[in-house]
Design an enzyme around this catalytic site. Structure first.
Site, PDB file in Angstrom:
ATOM      1  CG  HIS A  56      -1.946   0.995   1.310  1.00 22.80           C
ATOM      2  ND1 HIS A  56      -1.711   2.309   1.639  1.00 22.80           N
ATOM      3  CD2 HIS A  56      -3.267   0.898   1.049  1.00 22.80           C
ATOM      4  CE1 HIS A  56      -2.862   2.975   1.584  1.00 22.80           C
ATOM      5  NE2 HIS A  56      -3.822   2.143   1.226  1.00 22.80           N
ATOM      6  CB  CYS A  78      -4.361   3.501  -2.284  1.00 29.54           C
ATOM      7  SG  CYS A  78      -5.397   4.457  -1.161  1.00 29.54           S
ATOM      8  CG  HIS A  80      -7.510   0.772  -1.088  1.00 25.16           C
ATOM      9  ND1 HIS A  80      -6.677   1.013  -0.027  1.00 25.16           N
ATOM     10  CD2 HIS A  80      -7.769  -0.558  -1.081  1.00 25.16           C
ATOM     11  CE1 HIS A  80      -6.442  -0.132   0.612  1.00 25.16           C
ATOM     12  NE2 HIS A  80      -7.083  -1.098  -0.023  1.00 25.16           N
ATOM     13  CG  ASP A 124      -9.806   3.700   1.009  1.00 24.15           C
ATOM     14  OD1 ASP A 124     -10.117   3.229   2.110  1.00 24.15           O
ATOM     15  OD2 ASP A 124      -8.637   3.878   0.660  1.00 24.15           O
ATOM     16  CG  HIS A 125     -10.606   6.419   4.277  1.00 25.79           C
ATOM     17  ND1 HIS A 125      -9.484   7.161   4.441  1.00 25.79           N
ATOM     18  CD2 HIS A 125     -10.259   5.139   4.539  1.00 25.79           C
ATOM     19  CE1 HIS A 125      -8.482   6.380   4.787  1.00 25.79           C
ATOM     20  NE2 HIS A 125      -8.931   5.141   4.853  1.00 25.79           N
ATOM     21  CE1 TYR A 172     -11.941   1.287   5.584  1.00 30.52           C
ATOM     22  CE2 TYR A 172     -10.887   2.698   7.211  1.00 30.52           C
ATOM     23  CZ  TYR A 172     -10.835   1.964   6.037  1.00 30.52           C
ATOM     24  OH  TYR A 172      -9.669   1.913   5.322  1.00 30.52           O
TER      25      TYR A 172
HETATM   26  C1  DNO Z   1      -6.518   3.249   5.627  1.00 37.09           C
HETATM   27  C2  DNO Z   1      -5.921   2.135   4.926  1.00 37.09           C
HETATM   28  C3  DNO Z   1      -4.568   1.789   5.448  1.00 37.09           C
HETATM   29  C4  DNO Z   1      -4.123   0.502   4.858  1.00 37.09           C
HETATM   30  C5  DNO Z   1      -2.763   0.085   5.263  1.00 37.09           C
HETATM   31  C6  DNO Z   1      -2.303  -1.050   4.399  1.00 37.09           C
HETATM   32  O1  DNO Z   1      -7.687   3.291   5.704  1.00 37.09           O
HETATM   33  O2  DNO Z   1      -5.937   2.306   3.563  1.00 37.09           O
HETATM   34  O3  DNO Z   1      -4.631   1.629   6.853  1.00 37.09           O
HETATM   35  O4  DNO Z   1      -4.990  -0.506   5.250  1.00 37.09           O
HETATM   36  O5  DNO Z   1      -1.868   1.115   5.184  1.00 37.09           O
HETATM   37  O6  DNO Z   1      -1.318  -1.737   5.058  1.00 37.09           O
END
Ligand code: DNO
Length: 357
Positions: A206, A244, A271, A316-317, A330
């Site tokens: 990531h 991401c 993501h 994602d978020h 989340y």
């Molecule tokens: C945040 C995530 C990160 C991700 C880690 C991967 O929401 O995208 O915490 O899970 O960095 O190791």
């Protein structure tokens, strides 16, 4: 696109899998054993119980996020080999239960960092916010105090056991340059990738979030050059990235459509989310809708569509909307909206290519 949804586990998440079931086209749950101390082997019994629960709800459990990497491995200290052996065993155990992708990161000490978890967006919703000045004004050695006072710094990705060790960790990183950190990443990968190949598992690193150094610590996954250096470490098919948009995209120099063009084929997992970047470099997370933020989500999905992307994708978020009380970033509602947006874009691009009657 194989749509997935991140879930923190029974008793650890406000969202239930029965609720996730009602979001169209979600195929899999992105999971982890969040209670496990970093570095411990994930046992087959523990994995089995989580995977069974997920599958009993009709989802696959093929993506794990994350198996965190112990600081000893990132530091390259004398205990790293033991932790690498543990990591290999966890990979083997996960493969027995059909896991295909392991997401991890290589950020020293901190995972993703924000300065405010509930920043008002102006429409009654709140979202995760990052303010440069605030980070710059914090002396990391004072983090003992600031971490327990959650109003001053928000560390949602924090591993609590690190709290007691923060001073010694900063000391240990004093000699770790970016180059050294890269060497330590290469050492780790060269050890584990052969096991991943045997197990048909892809390791998807990531990017750093935010994609720049904080508190003087080295960071090596911040943009195109870093991605190229990373991929040069090995040509193993198991050596991959997590694409991401929100992490890399917080730096306006990272053109996410260009990066999707160049790197999506090495990303079995993506993501997708949007952030709005302010002129001073601060940023806030917005809805997934392209005009709401600074990232061209439409262009990214178009790229993925052009490449017939068949990797795992998760929204994602999300913002905190409709008074939802949830883990920061989340919740159910805004991520469900995000999925609908991604599906809409995806289908529209698909119908561009096929005859629409
Ligand atoms: C945040 C995530 C990160 C991700 C880690 C991967 O929401 O995208 O915490 O899970 O960095 O190791």
């Amino acid at each position: 696109m194989n749509i997935t949804f991140r879930w923190y586990g029974k008793g650890n998440d406000t969202v239930t899998l029965d609720q996730v079931k009602q979001i169209p086209n979600v195929k899999g749950i992105v999971w982890a054993l969040h209670e496990k101390p970093v570095g411990d082997v994930w046992s087959k019994e523990e994995i089995n119980s989580e995977v069974e629960y997920i599958q009993a709800h009709g989802f696959h459990a093929e993506v794990v996020e994350s198996v965190n990497v112990h600081e000893s491995i990132k530091l390259g200290d004398e205990q790293r080999d033991q932790y690498i052996e543990n990591y290999k065993q966890t990979i083997r155990n996960l493969s027995d239960f059909g896991v295909k992708v392991i997401c991890y990161n290589f950020m020293p000490i901190f995972d993703w960092t924000r300065t405010d978890l509930f920043h008002p967006l102006g429409d009654g919703s709140t979202a995760l916010f990052y303010e440069n000045k605030k980070i710059e004004s914090i002396d990391p050695i004072d983090l003992f105090k600031t971490v327990s006072d959650s109003s001053s710094l928000s560390l949602p990705g924090w591993e609590p056991e690190k709290l007691d060790q923060i001073k010694s960790l900063f000391k240990a990183y004093e000699d770790v340059t970016e180059e050294k950190l890269r060497e330590n990443l290469a050492y780790f990968l060269q050890e584990i990738l052969p096991i991943c190949e045997e197990c048909d598992i892809k390791m998807a690193i990531h990017p750093d979030d935010p994609p720049w150094s904080i508190f003087g610590l080295p960071r090596i996954m911040t943009g195109e050059d870093d991605l190229n250096q990373l991929l040069a470490i090995s040509d193993s098919p198991s050596h991959c990235i997590t694409f991401c948009t929100g992490s890399l995209g917080a730096n306006p120099r990272n053109d996410m459509v260009e990066l999707a063009k160049k790197f999506a084929h090495k990303a079995p997992f993506s993501h997708i989310r949007n952030v709005k970047i302010y002129d001073n470099g601060d940023f806030i997370e917005t809805s997934h809708y392209t005009p709401d933020g600074s990232i061209n989500i439409t262009g990214v999905v178009k790229q993925l569509s052009d490449q017939n992307y068949n990797g795992y994708v998760r929204p994602d978020h999300g913002r905190h909307i409709w008074d939802e009380d949830c883990r920061p970033g989340y919740g159910l509602y805004d991520r469900a909206l995000g999925i609908m947006y991604l599906l809409g874009l995806w289908d529209a691009f698909k119908s561009d290519k096929t005859e629409v009657k």
